[in-house]
Scaffold this active site. Structure first.
Site, PDB file in Angstrom:
ATOM      1  N   PRO A 103      -2.094  15.648  37.038  1.00 38.54           N
ATOM      2  CA  PRO A 103      -2.840  14.561  37.681  1.00 38.54           C
ATOM      3  C   PRO A 103      -2.188  13.235  37.343  1.00 38.54           C
ATOM      4  O   PRO A 103      -1.934  12.950  36.181  1.00 38.54           O
ATOM      5  CB  PRO A 103      -4.231  14.668  37.045  1.00 38.54           C
ATOM      6  N   CYS A 146      -5.088  10.784  28.897  1.00 36.00           N
ATOM      7  CA  CYS A 146      -4.489   9.590  29.480  1.00 36.00           C
ATOM      8  C   CYS A 146      -4.558   8.416  28.509  1.00 36.00           C
ATOM      9  O   CYS A 146      -5.640   8.067  28.039  1.00 36.00           O
ATOM     10  CB  CYS A 146      -5.225   9.238  30.765  1.00 36.00           C
ATOM     11  N   ASN A 185       2.883  20.763  29.039  1.00 34.25           N
ATOM     12  CA  ASN A 185       3.220  19.607  29.881  1.00 34.25           C
ATOM     13  C   ASN A 185       4.033  18.588  29.074  1.00 34.25           C
ATOM     14  O   ASN A 185       3.833  18.424  27.875  1.00 34.25           O
ATOM     15  CB  ASN A 185       1.901  18.977  30.387  1.00 34.25           C
ATOM     16  N   ASP A 217       7.776  16.064  30.141  1.00 37.54           N
ATOM     17  CA  ASP A 217       9.236  15.954  30.236  1.00 37.54           C
ATOM     18  C   ASP A 217       9.938  17.200  30.782  1.00 37.54           C
ATOM     19  O   ASP A 217      11.103  17.437  30.455  1.00 37.54           O
ATOM     20  CB  ASP A 217       9.834  15.594  28.864  1.00 37.54           C
TER      21      ASP A 217
HETATM   22  C1  LIG Z   1       1.612   7.149  36.928  1.00 37.52           C
HETATM   23  C2  LIG Z   1       0.904   8.145  36.036  1.00 37.52           C
HETATM   24  C3  LIG Z   1      -0.453   8.338  36.177  1.00 37.52           C
HETATM   25  C4  LIG Z   1      -1.125   9.271  35.356  1.00 37.52           C
HETATM   26  N1  LIG Z   1      -2.457   9.487  35.565  1.00 37.52           N
HETATM   27  C5  LIG Z   1      -3.088  10.465  34.855  1.00 37.52           C
HETATM   28  C6  LIG Z   1      -4.431  10.829  35.164  1.00 37.52           C
HETATM   29  O1  LIG Z   1      -5.068  10.281  36.081  1.00 37.52           O
HETATM   30  N2  LIG Z   1      -5.007  11.803  34.397  1.00 37.52           N
HETATM   31  C7  LIG Z   1      -4.316  12.444  33.385  1.00 37.52           C
HETATM   32  O2  LIG Z   1      -4.879  13.330  32.725  1.00 37.52           O
HETATM   33  N3  LIG Z   1      -3.034  12.138  33.103  1.00 37.52           N
HETATM   34  C8  LIG Z   1      -2.406  11.194  33.831  1.00 37.52           C
HETATM   35  N4  LIG Z   1      -1.073  10.947  33.589  1.00 37.52           N
HETATM   36  C9  LIG Z   1      -0.315  11.797  32.635  1.00 37.52           C
HETATM   37  C10 LIG Z   1       0.338  12.995  33.376  1.00 37.52           C
HETATM   38  O3  LIG Z   1      -0.639  13.859  33.902  1.00 37.52           O
HETATM   39  C11 LIG Z   1       1.258  13.817  32.436  1.00 37.52           C
HETATM   40  O4  LIG Z   1       0.491  14.328  31.379  1.00 37.52           O
HETATM   41  C12 LIG Z   1       2.402  12.980  31.871  1.00 37.52           C
HETATM   42  O5  LIG Z   1       3.027  12.204  32.882  1.00 37.52           O
HETATM   43  C13 LIG Z   1       3.456  13.879  31.188  1.00 37.52           C
HETATM   44  O6  LIG Z   1       4.001  14.807  32.089  1.00 37.52           O
HETATM   45  P1  LIG Z   1       5.458  14.565  32.783  1.00 37.52           P
HETATM   46  O7  LIG Z   1       6.437  14.289  31.680  1.00 37.52           O
HETATM   47  O8  LIG Z   1       5.743  15.833  33.514  1.00 37.52           O
HETATM   48  O9  LIG Z   1       5.313  13.374  33.686  1.00 37.52           O
HETATM   49  C14 LIG Z   1      -0.400   9.999  34.365  1.00 37.52           C
HETATM   50  C15 LIG Z   1       0.965   9.780  34.232  1.00 37.52           C
HETATM   51  C16 LIG Z   1       1.639   8.872  35.047  1.00 37.52           C
HETATM   52  C17 LIG Z   1       3.127   8.692  34.892  1.00 37.52           C
END
Ligand SMILES: Cc1cc2nc3c(=O)[nH]c(=O)nc-3n(C[C@H](O)[C@H](O)[C@H](O)COP(=O)(O)O)c2cc1C
Length: 322
Positions: free
Chosen positions: A16, A100, A200, A202
């Site tokens: 998300p 978050c 989850n 990177d």
């Molecule tokens: C722009 C943005 C918005 C995000 N919004 C949420 C959110 O609404 N709820 C949530 O649980 N995590 C949120 N996250 C965290 C992501 O769900 C995820 O845990 C984090 O980006 C790490 O994963 P990745 O390295 O694959 O991006 C957000 C991350 C980004 C970059």
């Protein structure tokens, strides 16, 4: 992978991401093979639950099921009420945001700030599970800070409360988005609970996906930022995990079709004025690695009409094909 009665086609989740994983993005990611796409978080505060933003975020028209809606907040009764309300609007799974670090969420003592207060975590989870009437999942970070990684205790609290699945971003709240995700804590949680654990943080390539699965022993993976402008990443990862083979990159023609569908979805969901603005960042991501992308992006930010944006996209891809 199964969540309650919902059987997913694979264990690949779209993370998300507020402002990114709206319905048009989720629909594309699901079509490209993601097993589940959790919606952007919706506040549980009554004064925000009916805002335009919240209404757009709980628009699931035409979205393939199961629909998983993320709620955020720190008051058990409000969270329970928000769960009931979102189920009434079509949520088939309720996901709780304790991952978050965003300022607005944390100021209100929600998101990953909750990890500090394990008793409150338990109360929220019990209240939401009792109220939802659908499976409840939880998204966390590994703890408040590197010195206080309490993901194992939170996972046990979640399991005892009846949470069906846990997604863990391998950073603490204090880490923000700095450094690299750490997977050992996720591996430890996986050893200590029976509910499915989703890793989850990177994961950017199919190879990394396989490595994180092996390293953590997790039941599935969640991918966020690496899918910006690349919703086909889910197809690449699913195929690689199933066969060990890498797929060729999408052709310019396929990228063009995806971009057009994405833009039309954004205009339809947000209306032209906001849709145009939201589309700019996606266009930037789609063309990041393509020839002439930089000039295209410079031109696109100056366009302030939907017909102008459509024409620029047509023009760009016509030049790319030539
Ligand atoms: C722009 C943005 C918005 C995000 N919004 C949420 C959110 O609404 N709820 C949530 O649980 N995590 C949120 N996250 C965290 C992501 O769900 C995820 O845990 C984090 O980006 C790490 O994963 P990745 O390295 O694959 O991006 C957000 C991350 C980004 C970059």
């Amino acid at each position: 992978m199964q969540i309650g009665a919902h059987v997913l086609r694979n264990a690949l989740f779209v993370a998300p991401m507020a402002g990114v994983t709206d319905r048009p993005f989720r629909v594309l990611a699901r079509r490209f093979g993601a097993g589940l796409a959790v919606s952007e978080m919706i506040s549980s505060r009554p004064e925000l639950r009916d805002s335009r933003k919240s209404r757009l975020r709980r628009d699931h028209e035409g979205e393939p099921g199961p629909v998983s809606v993320q709620i955020a907040g720190a008051d058990p009764a409000m969270m329970a009420e928000a769960a009931r309300e979102n189920v009434a609007h079509g949520a088939q799974i309720i996901d709780i945001n304790m991952g978050c670090p965003a300022k607005k969420v944390c100021n209100a003592y929600a998101g990953s700030a909750l990890l500090e207060n394990e008793a409150l975590v338990a109360r929220i989870l019990h209240a939401v599970v009792a109220a939802a009437g659908v499976p409840v999942t939880l998204k966390i970070r590994t703890g408040p800070s590197p010195e206080r990684r309490n993901a194992v205790r939170i996972a046990r609290i979640a399991e005892d409360a009846g949470v069906r699945l846990l997604a863990i971003h391998g950073r603490t709240r204090a880490c923000g988005f700095g450094g690299h995700a750490e997977y050992d804590t996720i591996a430890e949680v996986k050893q200590r609970v029976r509910i499915p654990v989703i890793a989850n943080g990177d994961i950017e390539t199919p190879l990394e996906a396989r490595e994180v699965l092996a390293r953590t022993g997790a039941d599935g993976l969640m991918i966020g930022r690496a899918a910006f402008g690349r919703p086909w990443l889910f197809r690449d990862v699913a195929h690689f995990l199933a066969t060990g083979e890498a797929l060729p990159p999408p052709s310019p023609g396929e990228i063009e079709a995806v971009v057009r569908e994405h833009l039309e979805g954004l205009y339809a969901l947000y209306g032209e004025a906001q849709g145009l603005r939201v589309a700019r960042k996606h266009l930037g991501w789609y063309t990041r690695a393509l020839p002439g992308g930089e000039r295209f992006r410079e031109a696109v930010v100056r366009l302030d009409s939907v017909p102008g944006q459509r024409a620029a996209v047509n023009d760009y891809f016509a030049r790319l094909a030539a």
